[in-house]
Design a protein around this motif. Structure first.
Motif, mmCIF file in Angstrom:
data_model
loop_
_atom_site.group_PDB
_atom_site.id
_atom_site.type_symbol
_atom_site.label_atom_id
_atom_site.label_comp_id
_atom_site.label_asym_id
_atom_site.label_seq_id
_atom_site.Cartn_x
_atom_site.Cartn_y
_atom_site.Cartn_z
ATOM 1 N N ALA A 6 0.836 -1.202 0.000
ATOM 2 C CA ALA A 6 0.000 0.000 0.000
ATOM 3 C C ALA A 6 0.874 1.257 0.000
ATOM 4 O O ALA A 6 0.635 2.214 -0.741
ATOM 5 C CB ALA A 6 -0.919 -0.013 1.217
ATOM 6 N N VAL A 63 -15.249 14.916 -0.511
ATOM 7 C CA VAL A 63 -15.014 13.505 -0.828
ATOM 8 C C VAL A 63 -13.686 13.362 -1.551
ATOM 9 O O VAL A 63 -12.859 12.501 -1.239
ATOM 10 C CB VAL A 63 -16.161 12.957 -1.704
ATOM 11 C CG1 VAL A 63 -15.840 11.531 -2.150
ATOM 12 C CG2 VAL A 63 -17.460 12.993 -0.951
ATOM 13 N N HIS A 66 -10.835 13.705 0.903
ATOM 14 C CA HIS A 66 -10.674 12.467 1.675
ATOM 15 C C HIS A 66 -9.939 11.435 0.858
ATOM 16 O O HIS A 66 -9.025 10.759 1.330
ATOM 17 C CB HIS A 66 -12.054 11.897 2.040
ATOM 18 C CG HIS A 66 -12.616 12.471 3.295
ATOM 19 N ND1 HIS A 66 -12.023 12.302 4.516
ATOM 20 C CD2 HIS A 66 -13.734 13.212 3.518
ATOM 21 C CE1 HIS A 66 -12.730 12.917 5.435
ATOM 22 N NE2 HIS A 66 -13.781 13.495 4.857
ATOM 23 N N PHE A 67 -10.382 11.328 -0.396
ATOM 24 C CA PHE A 67 -9.809 10.342 -1.292
ATOM 25 C C PHE A 67 -8.315 10.608 -1.503
ATOM 26 O O PHE A 67 -7.485 9.713 -1.437
ATOM 27 C CB PHE A 67 -10.558 10.416 -2.633
ATOM 28 C CG PHE A 67 -10.203 9.317 -3.573
ATOM 29 C CD1 PHE A 67 -10.800 8.071 -3.453
ATOM 30 C CD2 PHE A 67 -9.281 9.516 -4.588
ATOM 31 C CE1 PHE A 67 -10.496 7.055 -4.332
ATOM 32 C CE2 PHE A 67 -8.965 8.496 -5.455
ATOM 33 C CZ PHE A 67 -9.580 7.255 -5.328
ATOM 34 N N ARG A 70 -6.087 9.596 1.279
ATOM 35 C CA ARG A 70 -5.813 8.175 1.323
ATOM 36 C C ARG A 70 -4.846 7.788 0.202
ATOM 37 O O ARG A 70 -4.057 6.858 0.331
ATOM 38 C CB ARG A 70 -7.146 7.413 1.170
ATOM 39 C CG ARG A 70 -7.031 5.921 1.077
ATOM 40 C CD ARG A 70 -6.461 5.334 2.353
ATOM 41 N NE ARG A 70 -5.581 4.220 2.020
ATOM 42 C CZ ARG A 70 -4.856 3.572 2.926
ATOM 43 N NH1 ARG A 70 -4.877 3.937 4.192
ATOM 44 N NH2 ARG A 70 -4.085 2.578 2.555
ATOM 45 N N PRO B 52 -12.645 6.467 -0.425
ATOM 46 C CA PRO B 52 -11.311 6.252 0.165
ATOM 47 C C PRO B 52 -11.131 4.819 0.648
ATOM 48 O O PRO B 52 -10.050 4.251 0.525
ATOM 49 C CB PRO B 52 -11.282 7.237 1.335
ATOM 50 C CG PRO B 52 -12.237 8.295 0.947
ATOM 51 C CD PRO B 52 -13.326 7.622 0.156
ATOM 52 N N LEU B 54 -12.552 2.096 -0.584
ATOM 53 C CA LEU B 54 -12.311 1.253 -1.764
ATOM 54 C C LEU B 54 -10.847 1.391 -2.224
ATOM 55 O O LEU B 54 -10.184 0.412 -2.556
ATOM 56 C CB LEU B 54 -13.255 1.661 -2.901
ATOM 57 C CG LEU B 54 -14.713 1.205 -2.752
ATOM 58 C CD1 LEU B 54 -15.587 1.875 -3.804
ATOM 59 C CD2 LEU B 54 -14.805 -0.307 -2.873
ATOM 60 N N LEU B 55 -10.368 2.633 -2.205
ATOM 61 C CA LEU B 55 -8.990 2.885 -2.630
ATOM 62 C C LEU B 55 -8.007 2.122 -1.745
ATOM 63 O O LEU B 55 -7.054 1.508 -2.205
ATOM 64 C CB LEU B 55 -8.697 4.386 -2.570
ATOM 65 C CG LEU B 55 -7.291 4.794 -2.969
ATOM 66 C CD1 LEU B 55 -7.047 4.532 -4.446
ATOM 67 C CD2 LEU B 55 -7.046 6.259 -2.665
ATOM 68 N N LYS B 56 -8.316 2.154 -0.431
ATOM 69 C CA LYS B 56 -7.422 1.495 0.509
ATOM 70 C C LYS B 56 -7.376 -0.006 0.223
ATOM 71 O O LYS B 56 -6.302 -0.612 0.177
ATOM 72 C CB LYS B 56 -7.909 1.759 1.929
ATOM 73 C CG LYS B 56 -7.088 1.105 3.016
ATOM 74 C CD LYS B 56 -7.470 1.669 4.381
ATOM 75 C CE LYS B 56 -6.647 1.068 5.500
ATOM 76 N NZ LYS B 56 -7.170 -0.241 5.946
#
Lengths: 921, 114
Positions: A6, A63, A66-67, A70, B52, B54-56
């Motif tokens: 990740a 949103v 937030h995305f 991540r 987020p 789903l991305l993770k």
């Protein structure tokens, strides 16, 4: 594993932001559309469906944010952004950047240069295997010892070493080596060139094994080489191999003569290994057992009372140095009581009080450390002051700029930039500036270190390099980061104080707060400069006093060189004839007016001293303070060196071995021992081990003479004629000294003006007497005396240099602040002038403001300096640490510079056109 | 509508994985609706946290995504379970079962631990 994957993906995401942003927008759009379609199907109007879908999804941008959080590393991205910004800003104002970087380079460079020396002299280990395992026997430094009982032992005889080596199981290896190096004459066998003087060090056979050193080429010394019947061998240093023999590979295995004895060079030491000390580096390492071959007159190997060796050993793994030290102390006491030690009966009682301690030996023997640590510490403080001034200066510049950028900062805040981010950004910018400054500082440090080495060590061979090592680079990096944060705090503070509302009010109007910070920085700078300048002036004055004092000799047109008759294997009995021949040949050189010889010369670092008795006075008690320096000199010595005879006569050719034994004393001697009586005709002699030895009649008194420490008071001295000797007494130790005192190593020449090519002519003349007799250290008397002040010269020069830098920085700072203040107040000045203020008044206004700051700074600085220079008292000679003239001079100098620095912007203020100024805003 | 609780912290990813296992490849909107339906409309998925999340999962390799076309001919990003995701789901399901059993023992009245 998953986590790592990740992280990698997140890291990769940093580089394809745009594509991913687009994909996310598309995905969210399709989400919205599907939701709307569902709503419509459920019977809502298209508008209502859109409304509900939008509510359910929430703020689209949120949103996305937030995305993004991540997706990558938001914190890292922000830092990258700040760094980019930090790069962009300096390029927009090259002038500001140049001044800031230059200032920082000076500050960081000065500190790093001093650190380079501190690291080399005080901290660095020898380039040997596992230096932490090495321990030295003893914990004080002694150059030489003639068999007196030491109290705390640190220097040993060969017999003692062998006893320790064979009786102490705590060491893997215990090596012995000469305390210092000595000059010998070296020639390649069958060469027609005269001998070259080079330094050698006698070492035990396991010397290289103890340090864990492999040779660069050939082989190192082995214990088998260190035996009397083995053919003499030597290991050459890499530097000598390169510099003296041009890296000639045939040196290995090559035949040489050292002091006219055949030697074979068996190997070359590694490049990084200079020996166990930092100065007077050995060119050859020779087994201890070969010592009598090289010094037939002073054979030390079989004399149990001659202490001349330092010992360093490699401890067994897990060995306790304290325990081994205790054990060796017992061994020492046992040895002292054994018949081999031949201890004087009077000394036997003090044997149980003899001590011995181990000390860390990984750094080698560090006489230099003791000599230089106090001055290096002083210089470290001084360079830290320079760095502080540089910091204050850059902080001031940054402050001015941050104030100028207030509008921008306010807008950023109004747009929602968090305070932490803004402060971070300001700090990142300053740290980056500091790093660039640090990079330039390393160059300054390199040049600075070279300068210091040249000033402080002049001709001595030295194992210290100016080029920055890893620890030095780390130091410079650390200092840069630290200064960046230090001077970055100021602009960050301004940023933090900026309210978003200022953006609306329209900034540009001056507020008092930042002015206050600037002013205190200026005051601090001026104060620090005063401290530095006062120190510099005091040190320079002290140096001038030291140099200008009356030493009891003259230096102009006088030259000194050394010879070692052992190089040509002369016997003491031959010496008189050799000196006569030398005298004739040297006197024949055109321009040479006088030639003389002596045991040693003033300020060369050598000293012989002995207790004396005075005929007709009660002999001194066992603990006495009449130890007097003395030396043997040839006829004409005083005339050659320009020492005045105050009373009686100097030595002449009439003082022969058969004539009455005579002596010449200096004034201090006469005053100390005869207290106003006429010393001429009085008798005195040596007082050795409670025996009166010799009886000399005083025939002359010279002016006071200073042969040792230039800062110490005159000491009593006496001189004996070279041609006479003390009748032999039944004491081996004394007759040994008596013989040695007739080897006059120093040759003095005085000339009529400058003689071109003198050194070459002298070398030729000496080679003519004997090609094995090498010339050691030919130099002018003035040079020799100057060398005695090299440390003081270095400190005074560097402090002056630092003081000058501080003065310039303070001037630049004051100029900057005044100029900025004038610019900010342009409209105010315009109004004043429109209301009828005279130009002169405006000039006065600006000058007064700058002058006030400088005055406060000077006042605080003088107060601080008065406190601080007192700490330097020990370094000063003939000048008080609170010398009023110095302080007044510094204050006037700084005020004058301040006025000039303020005058330039003040003149600009004076020329302000009221109309232009009023339209300014 | 405002009364429905949000999905508990940490449970969303299990629900996503389970949904994908049952339903096969599905787009984000579909996953959200399916979770809401499965919970009997008791839960409300915050769409803002779904993406987020789903991305993770994708970064960790439990799901994979590709662009496709939805039922009503719209371009949409479809997510599907990977082999690692299936294993992860089994593991998490086991853990949840265990956790709920333990909690149930605590909460059921009358039963005593021996």
């Amino acid at each position: 594993m998953r986590k790592l994957r990740a992280w990698c993906l997140r890291f990769a995401a940093l580089f394809r932001k745009e594509q991913q942003d687009r994909e996310l927008a598309e995905e969210l759009e399709s989400h919205l559309q599907m939701h709307i379609a569902d709503g419509v199907r459920a019977g809502l109007t298209a508008e209502e469906a859109r409304r509900q879908a939008s509510i359910a999804l929430g703020g689209l941008e949120q949103v996305k944010e937030h995305f993004r959080d991540r997706r990558g590393f938001p914190a890292l991205e922000a830092v990258i952004q700040d760094v980019r910004f930090g790069f962009r800003m300096p390029r927009k104002s090259p002038g500001f950047t140049a001044v800031a970087v230059l200032t920082l380079a000076l500050g960081i460079g000065a500190t790093t240069a001093i650190f380079t020396l501190i690291h080399a002299v005080l901290l660095n280990s020898l380039p040997v295997a596992k230096p932490g395992e090495l321990y030295r026997v003893g914990d004080v430094e002694q150059c030489c010892n003639n068999g007196e009982i030491q109290g705390n032992w640190s220097i040993f005889s060969y017999e003692q070493y062998k006893y320790f080596r064979d009786h102490t199981p705590g060491f893997v290896e215990l090596a012995a080596f000469q305390a210092g190096t000595e000059m010998v004459g070296v020639r390649r066998a069958n060469s027609s060139q005269p001998a070259q003087s080079m330094r050698i060090e006698f070492v035990s056979g396991n010397y290289f094994a103890t340090f864990g050193i492999r040779p660069y080429a050939g082989r190192a010394l082995a214990p088998e080489d260190d035996r009397k019947d083995e053919p003499p061998v030597a290991v050459i240093s890499y530097r000598a191999w390169q510099e003296t023999f041009g890296a000639d590979p045939s040196v290995i295995g090559g035949a040489f003569t050292i002091n006219n004895q055949p030697f074979t060079v068996i190997g070359i030491a590694p490049r990084s290994f200079f020996g166990d000390r930092l100065t007077n580096l050995a060119a050859f390492w020779i087994p201890i057992e070969d010592q009598p071959l090289i010094n037939p007159i002073y054979p030390l190997v079989n004399t149990a009372q001659q202490n001349w060796l330092d010992l360093i050993g490699r401890l067994c793994p897990g060995g306790d140095p304290k325990q081994i030290g205790t054990r060796m102390q017992v061994e020492l006491q046992q040895w002292l009581l054994s018949p081999i030690a031949q201890l004087q009966t009077a000394d036997r009682a003090s044997v149980p009080k003899q001590t011995l301690r181990l000390s860390p030996g990984g750094a080698g023997i560090r006489m230099l450390r003791d000599q230089y640590s106090s001055s290096l510490q002083l210089l470290m403080w001084i360079s830290a002051l320079v760095l502080a001034i540089a910091c204050a200066n850059v902080a001031n510049l940054m402050l001015v700029r941050a104030t100028g950028r207030k509008a921008q900062t306010a807008i950023q805040a109004a747009l929602g930039a968090p305070l932490s981010r803004q402060i971070r950004q300001a700090l990142i910018e300053s740290v980056m500036l500091a790093l660039v400054g640090g990079l330039a500082g390393i160059a300054v440090a390199f040049a600075g270190t070279r300068l210091i080495l040249r000033l402080a060590f002049q001709n001595t061979s030295l194992a210290i390099h100016a080029s920055p090592s890893l620890p030095v680079l780390a130091f410079a990096f650390g200092v840069s980061i630290l200064t960046g944060i230090l001077f970055g705090v100021a602009p960050a503070w301004i940023t933090a104080k900026t309210a978003p509302i200022d953006a609306l009010k329209g900034v540009g109007r001056s507020s008092g707060r930042s002015g206050w910070a600037q002013k205190s920085l200026i005051v601090a700078q001026a104060g620090l400069s005063v401290v530095l300048l006062a120190s510099a002036l005091l040190l320079t004055q002290s140096l001038r006093n030291m140099r200008g004092q009356n030493f009891g000799f003259d230096t102009p047109n006088r030259y000194i060189l050394h010879i070692d008759p052992q190089m040509a294997r002369y016997k003491p009995a031959q010496m008189l004839a050799v000196y006569r021949e030398l005298q004739d040949l040297l006197s024949a050189i055109p321009g040479v007016s006088r030639v003389s010889f002596s045991l040693y010369t003033p300020m060369e670092g050598d000293n012989w001293s002995e207790f004396v008795y005075i005929d007709g006075q009660t002999p001194p008690p066992p603990v006495h303070n009449n130890e007097v320096s003395w030396l043997r000199v040839s006829a004409g010595y005083f005339e050659t060196l320009g020492t005045k005879i105050l009373q009686g006569r100097s030595f002449s050719e009439q003082d022969t071995p058969t004539s009455e034994p005579v002596a010449v004393v200096n004034e201090k001697f006469a005053k100390t021992f005869f207290k106003g009586e006429n010393p001429i005709g009085k008798h005195f002699g040596f007082y050795m081990v409670w025996k009166k030895v010799g009886n000399f009649e005083i025939v002359g008194v010279t002016e006071d003479t200073k042969y040792g420490e230039p800062t110490k008071n005159f000491a009593p001295m006496f001189f004996l004629p070279a041609a006479q000797s003390v009748p032999s007494v039944d004491d081996a130790r004394f007759s040994h000294f008596e013989d040695a005192s007739h080897i006059l190593n120093a040759v003095e020449l005085s000339t009529l003006g400058k003689v071109p090519g003198l050194e070459m002519k002298v070398r030729d003349a000496i080679a003519k007497v004997n090609p094995d007799l090498a010339v050691i250290d030919f130099r002018s008397f003035a040079q020799q005396v100057d060398n005695a002040f090299s440390q003081q010269t270095m400190i005074a020069t560097l402090t002056s240099l630092f003081g000058l830098v501080a003065l310039v920085l303070a001037a630049v700072g004051l100029y900057g602040v005044t100029a900025y203040s004038v610019e900010r107040h342009t409209s105010e000045i315009g109004i004043r002038m429109a209301l009828g203020a005279e130009r002169g008044e405006v000039l006065g206004l600006v000058l007064r403001e700058g002058g006030k700051l400088a005055f406060v700074g000077v006042f605080i600085g003088v107060m601080a300096a008065l406190g601080l220079t007192r700490l330097m008292g020990a370094l000063l000679y003939g000048v008080s640490p609170a010398d009023p003239l110095t302080f007044a001079g510094v204050a006037v100098l700084l005020m004058a510079v301040a006025v000039v620095a303020c005058y330039i912007p003040a003149r600009r203020a004076m020329r302000v056109d009221p109309m232009v100024a009023l339209r300014h805003e | 509508m405002g009364e429905k609780p949000d999905v508990w912290q940490g449970t969303l990813s299990v629900m996503v994985l389970k949904t994908l296992q049952t339903m096969g490849p599905l787009h984000g909107y579909g996953i959200a609706r399916r979770i809401e339906q499965t919970s009997g409309d008791l839960l409300c998925v915050n769409y803002g946290t779904l993406y987020p999340s789903l991305l993770k999962l994708e970064q960790e390799g439990y799901i994979a995504s590709e662009w496709g076309v939805s039922d009503n001919n719209r371009k949409a990003k479809y997510y599907k379970l990977t082999r690692a995701g299936r294993k992860q789901l089994e593991k998490e399901a086991r853990e949840w079962e265990q956790a709920t059993t333990i909690l149930a023992r605590f909460l059921s009245p009358g039963e005593k631990s021996s």
